[in-house]
Write a protein that holds these residues in place. Sequence first.
Motif, PDB file in Angstrom:
ATOM      1  N   GLU A  71      -1.131   4.087  14.780  1.00 33.92           N
ATOM      2  CA  GLU A  71      -0.912   2.819  15.759  1.00 33.92           C
ATOM      3  C   GLU A  71      -1.359   1.514  15.097  1.00 33.92           C
ATOM      4  OE1 GLU A  71      -0.299   6.466  18.118  1.00 33.92           O
ATOM      5  OE2 GLU A  71      -1.967   5.649  16.793  1.00 33.92           O
ATOM      6  N   VAL A  74       0.623   0.299  12.242  1.00 35.34           N
ATOM      7  CA  VAL A  74       1.712  -0.456  12.849  1.00 35.34           C
ATOM      8  C   VAL A  74       1.416  -1.690  13.206  1.00 35.34           C
ATOM      9  CG1 VAL A  74       3.650  -0.311  14.346  1.00 35.34           C
ATOM     10  CG2 VAL A  74       2.968   1.855  13.170  1.00 35.34           C
ATOM     11  N   LYS A  78       3.069  -4.977  11.732  1.00 38.53           N
ATOM     12  CA  LYS A  78       4.099  -6.016  12.693  1.00 38.53           C
ATOM     13  C   LYS A  78       3.455  -7.032  13.463  1.00 38.53           C
ATOM     14  CE  LYS A  78       7.558  -2.668  12.209  1.00 38.53           C
ATOM     15  NZ  LYS A  78       8.608  -2.845  11.694  1.00 38.53           N
ATOM     16  N   GLU A 276       7.350   1.277  16.355  1.00 39.09           N
ATOM     17  CA  GLU A 276       8.095   0.429  15.239  1.00 39.09           C
ATOM     18  C   GLU A 276       9.251  -0.548  16.008  1.00 39.09           C
ATOM     19  OE1 GLU A 276       6.414   2.718  11.277  1.00 39.09           O
ATOM     20  OE2 GLU A 276       8.575   3.234  12.182  1.00 39.09           O
TER      21      GLU A 276
END
Length: 281
Positions: A71, A74, A78, A276
């Motif tokens: 996590e 990600v 992002k 995502e």
Amino acid sequence: MPKLQLSFHGTFALKKEDLLKILQACTEEKGLDDTKERLMERTGLGNQKVTPMKSWAVRAGLVSNNYLSVEGKVVLDKDLYLESLITDWLMHFYFSFGDKGLAKPPNEPSDWGGWSYLIYNFLPEHRIFTFNDLVQHSATIFDQETEEKLAKNFTMVLKVYALPLNKKEESPLKACKLITLEGETFTIGKVALPNPYLIAYFLAKLWKRDFGDATSVLTSEILNQKMGLAPILGVEKEALQEQLNQLETLALIEQRRTVSPSQVIRHWDDPIELLEKAYDY
């Protein structure tokens, strides 16, 4: 007797700029597996702050075994500056379990400490409360702790959601509106919910925890799940049902209402793909 389990912060509140320094250190070769002196040098965090910030990162679900969790990877990919509402809700999700993560839930949420007690016991029963209400009620649960220590630690927790860090800085997860402050009164129920893909990610993780590889479960088990979606999102069961309906429109789940009792059928493979998609939604 339940233990409070909130001393990990060492009196240092969660600040995203400090958390980000820890996460960036995790991307380097040694990760956080280094001496305190070297971590201080690499992160720019002081002697007393570096260990608590590492603990914040672990409890937020972003760091595991001295490196970024899946996590965490990600999130940095992002949301490099930790500005997204998705990141805020993701951290809240993991904070709510104390330091136990997605282990099998205990008999009572308070067995996992003050944070779990707040989210899964206190808030669902106190939609409007004062700080003194929280301290007084928690004193009946964590009766080996002084009111002074309870007040000190719950102040730190509420600074994550509603209490300002100082005159210039707001709470890091204020945008979630899980808890809002009006004067001296805290209110629950005005939440700014994340998009359906993040809710699906939460559902997928909780599903794996409680139902394993089952492809379908009773709808009532989702709505009433112990330490489940409703208290995590700060909503009533009716509002959670509306969220399930949204997941169905995206073909993330299927709801069989024509059978009795009604069922939810999952239509996802990898929870990380849901996370995502939450950022890309």
